[in-house]
Structures are given as structure tokens and as C-alpha cells.
Design a protein around this motif. Structure first.
Motif, PDB file in Angstrom:
ATOM      1  N   ARG A  12     -28.975   7.470 -62.714  1.00  0.00           N
ATOM      2  CA  ARG A  12     -28.292   6.618 -63.681  1.00  0.00           C
ATOM      3  C   ARG A  12     -27.059   7.270 -64.287  1.00  0.00           C
ATOM      4  O   ARG A  12     -26.003   6.662 -64.375  1.00  0.00           O
ATOM      5  CB  ARG A  12     -29.266   6.252 -64.800  1.00  0.00           C
ATOM      6  N   GLU A  20     -27.978  -2.415 -63.334  1.00  0.00           N
ATOM      7  CA  GLU A  20     -27.410  -1.473 -64.298  1.00  0.00           C
ATOM      8  C   GLU A  20     -28.448  -0.838 -65.224  1.00  0.00           C
ATOM      9  O   GLU A  20     -28.120   0.093 -65.948  1.00  0.00           O
ATOM     10  CB  GLU A  20     -26.326  -2.167 -65.130  1.00  0.00           C
ATOM     11  N   ARG A  65     -16.882   2.925 -66.974  1.00  0.00           N
ATOM     12  CA  ARG A  65     -18.192   2.540 -66.467  1.00  0.00           C
ATOM     13  C   ARG A  65     -18.663   3.414 -65.311  1.00  0.00           C
ATOM     14  O   ARG A  65     -19.799   3.883 -65.282  1.00  0.00           O
ATOM     15  CB  ARG A  65     -18.143   1.081 -66.012  1.00  0.00           C
ATOM     16  N   TYR A  66     -17.781   3.608 -64.332  1.00  0.00           N
ATOM     17  CA  TYR A  66     -18.227   4.236 -63.093  1.00  0.00           C
ATOM     18  C   TYR A  66     -17.858   5.713 -63.000  1.00  0.00           C
ATOM     19  O   TYR A  66     -18.258   6.394 -62.065  1.00  0.00           O
ATOM     20  CB  TYR A  66     -17.713   3.437 -61.887  1.00  0.00           C
ATOM     21  N   GLU A 121     -24.862  -1.027 -71.437  1.00  0.00           N
ATOM     22  CA  GLU A 121     -24.791  -0.706 -70.009  1.00  0.00           C
ATOM     23  C   GLU A 121     -23.918  -1.666 -69.215  1.00  0.00           C
ATOM     24  O   GLU A 121     -23.638  -1.405 -68.048  1.00  0.00           O
ATOM     25  CB  GLU A 121     -26.202  -0.659 -69.418  1.00  0.00           C
ATOM     26  N   SER A 131     -17.686  -2.557 -68.788  1.00  0.00           N
ATOM     27  CA  SER A 131     -17.022  -1.916 -67.641  1.00  0.00           C
ATOM     28  C   SER A 131     -15.557  -1.586 -67.910  1.00  0.00           C
ATOM     29  O   SER A 131     -14.958  -0.802 -67.179  1.00  0.00           O
ATOM     30  CB  SER A 131     -17.139  -2.778 -66.384  1.00  0.00           C
TER      31      SER A 131
END
Lengths: 515, 515
Positions: free
Chosen positions: A211, A301, B211-212, B301, B304
């Protein structure tokens, strides 16, 4: 049957509730150490290594160290030094005569400056929870312990950046972050003992890597002292910084061989408002893989962990620790799934959708969902205490590999056939989401025949499938000579050049990682 | 009023719907190039740099290159070479006479082996979309273009690992991943032109970094060719691999100065089943920061992107590109929020909760939520086309800094006061979630007085607040002499040592990054 329960009333129904035994409930704690007297395992396959061309610590050196650290920072009493010489599994033992415990970066720098000039070898030690002998000396290397470097320097709770000294214990950092609704981006069984500096130096992966990702992404700044005492401070802790080479990355996973990590700026993550833990059983590894696919699809997510253990691992925790399986029906594979999210109602709906799918598709044959934090902790306890349970068998041959998911468990099956007549147990567990298998073979005592059946086969199998012979444990003193199974000669050559550049006398954690 | 709409019927109501103008609808595309004739900006502050001690390309060298690449891989026609010499903004122009276009790693290796022996300088070029002059030569460096290296090597859609050659265009990789329900972990305005190899070499950040995460976390393997032609292949693409130093990290963000990235293994991410985009207005930077806090809390979560632009940036897109603001009331700050999630109903509930909070707390004074993909794309278009809009002013002085959030916009305010009498415009926009500000000052033509007002002030301000003078754009040829504002001398020294170790003749992208 869970299937029935799901069909008749959903997960909240009592039919799926499983009351955890008191015995299990007590076992959800952190990391468990063993007194060395408990341990009979002494693999000692490293007797062929020769002591390097370093000077020995003399009285004058000790006087210098006492000036730098004051006398309380210098330990020379044999019995006191001994516990730093010994790794927690009792597999690796050094012969150091002195432990240095600096409190500040400046003290570390002064110590290393002296060691560099005097050609004294140094082995840095954090929580001493490693599994490959990286944290204890081999010969008489000075032990540089970070245990007194445990100050939290700052928390920017808007940007969520925690800055602290290297010796802070992971669990204590989580405790510190809790009132700010934050937590550390990594979690591992050894959290009660391991130091964040050691986590960084070994690039610890752990239970929620799936995660929150790698320390290469979450460590935003580092302070490290180079072999010659130069302080490299990139602790600024910015999320984005493209000014030149990202030097901190070199120290992440270098196992103390390129510098001593003294400070860490790390990205804390939101503490989940909702956590769910499910424990499931599968009848085949094929089903387990499909269950993983379904989890990624349905839980998206919020999926924070997808761990597995095989029947042998479960048997070991029940036999050696007296834990009970949370499921009544034995199965060849068990899965622990965790979700972290911000709205319980949404997460539960997603989890329900997932469980309905895997049950109606008959991927999962039994399962339970924790009803409260205590049960969740107990389910985690089974997964986290496998390492401890295995130790009770006597000698444990531990391997930690990355493999493509389709062949990940084939290694356990093949190994089990090979060692069947000699080993007590051959089990596999680990982090499915990361393609990371922990393969463990036990016997009552060290056994050369068994060792010969395991190695080099385990490395050859991994190399054949282009895996990594060390997914997260590192190379330490156990595997540097096997690095060629996972890295090409050109890469190893460049690593050696970088080591020679940054530590020309080779004083930092010699005999380990890159040799 | 959005507040009323929210109170009376929730976000799905038509009251909050805003119909995007056709003009705006057309503007949601990718990256927009300019013909150099459009550009009047020629800052040329780099005339003080002397050509290095490299040989010039001779006929015999060309013959060697044609043997390696065949003649179609070697471009020497002046007009054809010219477009590779010129950066897309028209700010930087090289004088190269030859472009080499290898198709394979082996060809790159053969080219570099020759260049290393012959002391020929090389400037590697991907999509040539950089902003700091890193992708074009300064003098007669050979241009090594990756544009023919655009094969996708493999996709493991269970582990979600994409492996491809360096010259693949980011947007094309997304197109390839779409049927697998996956997408690239990074996104940026230049996606229609930029190469993944260039993204890696410059450690591109972009719009969904929040986000990533960083490429330091999502790039799982790299293949790079060193200056002497040695191929370093760590493309295995494992999520976890702790076998020695993580060498690939050195190339991420090294801007082509340590090696040529030829292949990339990268972690693809789940394509969101649900995407929501909201465009909001705030009356103060203080409100904007509180809105960010609320977004992190409520959207957790699924958040983004959290992007911002100031009124001046909005004015520029409306004045120079003819776009219309999606909101009727002008405001000093606009926010673009995006969510990526797996269940639209859940995401919408979270977004509604967030909007209710920020409106009832009067943090946000106006807003709109995209009702379909076209509207979402148009909202993104405003944010993504600011760079293009600014170019229309003539000369653009561009800065890209990381700063602690509380002082991030102070830099724009202070700068605006300084340059008020000279500049056409002084605007700020960027990635709030990453503490990353894009500061842009424009004028109709290059202006030394203006330049003197901007620099070194912008760097001094950033250094004072311990920020980064290059958050994501890199140093290129524009900022290597300013690196000391963000990195200590010890770090710069080590970077130079690593450069000298890995590229002893300094042939790779000279005059840039580390000089």
C-alpha cells in the motif's frame, strides 16, 4: 460455513464471527527476542572469511572515543559488549571489544574521522533485528550503536513529514504520530525493537509495502556520515527535489557499508479511520492467486496488505507457540487481507463485494473477518509470529526471495521434496502483493547434508526465474557471495567502485553486502 | 451559488452544473508545441560557458555510426538536425551537426563505446519537452535521440509491471495499458510528446505525484548504458530486491549525465473506475491551505490531485488562449481537485462530505464539479495549458521550486512587488499537495533589468526557507551553478566524484546538472 453466512446475512452476521481464544489473543504483540541460551542453531558457514587489514582498537583509541562521547558512551565491559556481538537469532556472533554509543551526528562524525584515520573497522547497529548477520560484527569491528540517538527532531503535520534521529524505534515513532492521526509508512514484525535508521539502511519492506510503497519513495531526506567523517545532510525533507543526483538513495539498502545513517526525514501517512482484517483459506495456490486478483479489483485503493502462509506455517505456530487457527477447517493456504480506508461503511461494502465474489467463485473455502481491533491484532499475530515459531524447531535456514507470482510457491514445493527426508519442516509464507516469499527449512540442529540440499538450489531456482535472492532482508554476511544470482557482473563492478569511492579503506561494515 | 445548491440538493443537482464552453471543450488536449517562429524569447544567459575539451565529429566517426545504426539512423542534413538542436520553448539552441537514432540497447552501447574512446560529447534527447535546456546540446554534442526505441517489451498484468524501451511516449503507454485496466503512475502536460526514458532521467513529477508517488518508488528496474558503453541491466522489474546498492536510483533524475536510460520497468497502477474533478475558488491563500487539509481528511485514499492556480494564471489562459473560466466570480485562487477510486458512489459521498465542509466553513467561495469526462478534461485543460498560455506573452522566466506550504505563495507575492514595474505578468500555480510552486514571470522580450530583479532573489528566498530550487524540472543547463542554494557542499562534492567515476571523460550531457 462462511459461504452460507454470506448468502444468508452478510458479513456483519454472527455466523462468520469467530471468537479468538485467549491464548491467541495474547500473542498479537511485536517482536520477540530470544535469549541466546534458547538457541541451538549455529550455522557458522562463514568461517572461511579472513579478518581484513584493519588496526586493532588500542588504549589510545579508547581515550579518543571517551573524549568524544564521554565515558558513558563507551562500553568495554565484556559481558555488556557481548549482547551487541550476538544477533537475536543466535546465528551470528562477533568478537568486538568495544561498543560506542554516540548521541549526535557530530559525535558519529568525530568517531568515524578517527576510525578512518586509524583504519579501524566499524559495524553500525540499530535494533539488531536483521536476519542476515548484517548488524553484528564478524571479528573485532567497533560496534557503533544508534540506540542513544532517539530524538524526534520535527513533525510538519501539514506536509506530514517526520524528521528524527536514526535510533528511534519504529513503534515509538508510531506512538508519537498517533495523536496527529498519522502513522509510519512501513510496518514489520520487529517494530518494537528495530530502529528507523536500520530500516532505512536495510531498505526494510514489511507488511504494508503493497500500500505505502518502498522507502525509496517515502524517505524524503537523509543525514548520513561518510566513512571519513564527512556529514552529508540532505534532511530538508521535501516531497520533490530535483537538484542533482539523489544521493540519499545510495544509503537506502546499503546496509551500513557506504555511510552511517544518522537522521531520517520520512513521509508519514494518514492513520486509517477504518481497518478491516480478514483471514481466508484456499484449497490451492491457483485459487490464492485468483483471490489476489479479485482483491486488487474489489478492494482497489483500500487494500493495505495481502499476506499468505501455508499449512506448514500454520502448523508451526500451533505446535510451537500453542496458537489456534482462526479457521476450523485445515487448508493448504491461508490469506490475511487488510484494508485501510477513511470511511468504514464504504470499506465494508467493498470487502463484502470481494468476499461474495471469492466465495461464489469458490476461490475461498473458509474465512473469518475480525470484529474488533483485538481480533484483528490476533489474526496479524499468527502471520507475524511465524518467524518466532520456527525458531523453536532448533535450526532455521531462512530465505527471502522475490519471484514472479505464478512460480512463487513452486520453490516451496520443489524444496520440500528435496529436503523431505532430512528437514523437520519446509514452509513458505510472505507478501503475495509484493511477490515476496519467505522460505524456511528447519531441523533440530545444523545439518550439512540439509544445507547442501538447500544451497545452491534455492539461488539457482530464483536466478532461473529472474527473481531476487534477497527481496527485503538484504545480503548482510550471509549472501554477498551469492549476489551474482540476481545482479549482472557490470552492476556488481559498479557497486564495488562506488564502495571504493565512498569508503576507500573499507572500514564500514566490512565482509558484508559488497565484498 | 454552490453553497445553496449543496444545501438544497447535493452535488448531483443541476444548480452546480456548469456548461463548459465549446472553446474550452476543445482545449483539453495534451502537450502543445510551438513552431520556433512564434517564439521571441531568447534568454541566452549561458554564453559564458566554454566548449569542453572534446573532439569534433569527423567523417570517420560518421562512417562508424552508419555501420552501427545503418544510414537511416544517422541524420546530418542541416535542416533535419536543426529541429533537434532547438528546445520547444525556443530558449535553448545547440549547434550539433549529427543526430543518432539507435533502435536497440546494443546500438546505444556501440555508439557510446566509440564516443568514449574518441572523446565525443553526447546529449541524449527524449521527447525534448524539458524546461531547463537539458535535452538539447549547447555546442556540437552529438544528439542521441531515443525516438526509435519505442518497443513495449512486456506487461505482467498480474504484478502490473510494464517493461519498455526508453523512447516510448507516455501517452502511448497509457493507451497500451488501458485495455488491461491499468495506467501509468505519472501524468504530465507533456504526455503526448515526452518519452518514458526522459521522464526517468529527469525524475518527472507531474500531476498525480500526490497519489502515486515518485519514480524513485515506481520505477522497478532500469537498463542504462554507461559512458563507456557498458550495459547495466537491472530491468528484472521486481517489487522488492535488496541485493546490493540500488544503482538504478542514480539514473533517476541524473538528466542523462551518468548514463543513457534505454529500458524501463515500471509499476503500472489500477485505472480508476471512478474519477471526479472539482474546480473551486478561494478568497485567500490561507483558505486554500485549509481546503487542502480538509481534502486530505475527507478524501483520504481517493485524492489523486490537488492543484492550484492564481488569478493571474487564469487571466493568462483567458487572455492568451481564449479559454473561459469555469467559475463566474473571479477569485484570487483556484483549486483543481481530482479523485481516483474504485466505486463512484463511495467517492461521490466522500467528495460531497468534503464540499459540504469547505463550503459551510466558508473556505471555498465558488465551485463546480465536472459531470462527465469531457468536462473533467476541460477543467484539467485550464491547469495544463497555463505553460502554453504564458509563452504567448513573449519571454517567460520560469521557476520551479519546492517550499514549505505556509510560505509557498509568499514567493509569488514578493516577486510580484519586485517586478511590478517591468514585467508583463508574475503568476504562480502548481502542485499544492507536493509543496511545488511554478513561478512564472513574463515580458514581451528578454529584459536584463527584469532578470536582475528575479535572480538571485528567487534562489535566495528558496534557500532561506530550505526549499528546493528545482522541484521537478531538474537543473539542466539553466541551474547547475545554483545547486548550492539547495544542496550542501559535501553533497555536491560527492555528486562530482560519482560523475567522474561513471563518466571519466565527461562526455555525457556536458555543461549540465553537475558541472
Amino acid at each position: 460455513m462462511l459461504t452460507m453466512a454470506m448468502r444468508s446475512g452478510g458479513l456483519r452476521g454472527t455466523a462468520v464471527r469467530w471468537l479468538l481464544s485467549q491464548r491467541l489473543r495474547g500473542g498479537g504483540g511485536g517482536h520477540h527476542r530470544f535469549a541466546s541460551t534458547l538457541l541451538t542453531a549455529q550455522q557458522k558457514p562463514y568461517t572461511h572469511i579472513q579478518r581484513g587489514n584493519f588496526n586493532q582498537v588500542e588504549g589510545e583509541d579508547l581515550a579518543v572515543f571517551e573524549r568524544i562521547l564521554t565515558s558513558s558512551g563507551v562500553i568495554t565491559d565484556h559481558a555488556d559488549v557481548d549482547r551487541y556481538n550476538q544477533d537475536w537469532m543466535g546465528k551470528f556472533r562477533g568478537q568486538s571489544t568495544v561498543v560506542l554509543r554516540p548521541k549526535s551526528t557530530e559525535e558519529v562524525a568525530a568517531v568515524l574521522r578517527h576510525c578512518h584515520q586509524r583504519r579501524l573497522a566499524v559495524s553500525t547497529q540499530g535494533g539488531n533485528t536483521g536476519l542476515v548477520g548484517g548488524s553484528v560484527p564478524l571479528f573485532d569491528e567497533i560496534i557503533l550503536s544508534t540506540e542513544l540517538m532517539n530524538d524526534i527532531i520535527s513533525l510538519d503535520d501539514v506536509s506530514r513529514i517526520l524528521t528524527c534521529q536514526a535510533g528511534c524505534v519504529l513503534e515509538q515513532l508510531n506512538t508519537y504520530l498517533e495523536p496527529h492521526d498519522l502513522m509510519m509508512p512501513l510496518d514489520l514484525g520487529a517494530k518494537g525493537s528495530c530502529h528507523i535508521g536500520g530500516n532505512v539502511a536495510t531498505n526494510a519492506g514489511g507488511l504494508r509495502f503493497l500500500r505505502y510503497g518502498s522507502l525509496h519513495g517515502t524517505v524524503l531526506g537523509l543525514e548520513a556520515v561518510l566513512a571519513d567523517g564527512t556529514v552529508l545532510n540532505t534532511l530538508s525533507g521535501l516531497r520533490k527535489d530535483n537538484t542533482g543526483y539523489d544521493l540519499k538513495q545510495l544509503f537506502i539498502g546499503s546496509e551500513g557499508t557506504l555511510g552511517v545513517v544518522t537522521g531520517v526525514a520520512i513521509e508519514a501517512v494518514q492513520r486509517p479511520a477504518a481497518t478491516n482484517v480478514a483471514f481466508l483459506a484456499c484449497n490451492s495456490y491457483e485459487q490464492l492467486q485468483h483471490t489476489f486478483q479479485a482483491a486488487k479489483h474489489h478492494l482497489g485503493e483500500i487494500l493495505s496488505a495481502f499476506e499468505f502462509l501455508d499449512e506448514g506455517s500454520m502448523d508451526c505456530t500451533t505446535a510451537n507457540l500453542g496458537l489456534s487457527s482462526p479457521l476450523q477447517t485445515p487448508a493448504p493456504f491461508y490469506i490475511l487481507i487488510e484494508t485501510h480506508g477513511s470511511v468504514q461503511e464504504h470499506d465494508f461494502a467493498k470487502l463484502e463485494g470481494f468476499l461474495e465474489t471469492v466465495m461464489s467463485d469458490e476461490l475461498v473455502v473458509d474465512g473469518t473477518v475480525a470484529q474488533d481491533a483485538g481480533q484483528a491484532s490476533a489474526l496479524w499475530g499468527i502471520r507475524e509470529r511465524i518467524t518466532e515459531a520456527l525458531q523453536h524447531d532448533g535450526t532455521v535456514y531462512k530465505y527471502d526471495v522475490s519471484l514472479p507470482l505464478p512460480v512463487l510457491y513452486s520453490l516451496v514445493n520443489e524444496m520440500r521434496s528435496r529436503v523431505a527426508s532430512v528437514a523437520t519442516r519446509c514452509v513458505g509464507y510472505g507478501h503475495v502483493g509484493d511477490g515476496n516469499l519467505h522460505l524456511n527449512i528447519t531441523s533440530s540442529e545444523p545439518n550439512e547434508e540439509l544445507f547442501g540440499l538447500i544451497e545452491p538450489f534455492v539461488y539457482e531456482f530464483t536466478a532461473k526465474h529472474r527473481g531476487s535472492i534477497s527481496a527485503e532482508h538484504g545480503l548482510g554476511v550471509m549472501k554477498p557471495h551469492h549476489i551474482h544470482y540476481s545482479k549482472p557482473a557490470e552492476a556488481i563492478h559498479l557497486m564495488k567502485q562506488i564502495k571504493a569511492l565512498m569508503d576507500p579503506h573499507g572500514i564500514l561494515n566490512p565482509y558484508k553486502t559488497i565484498v
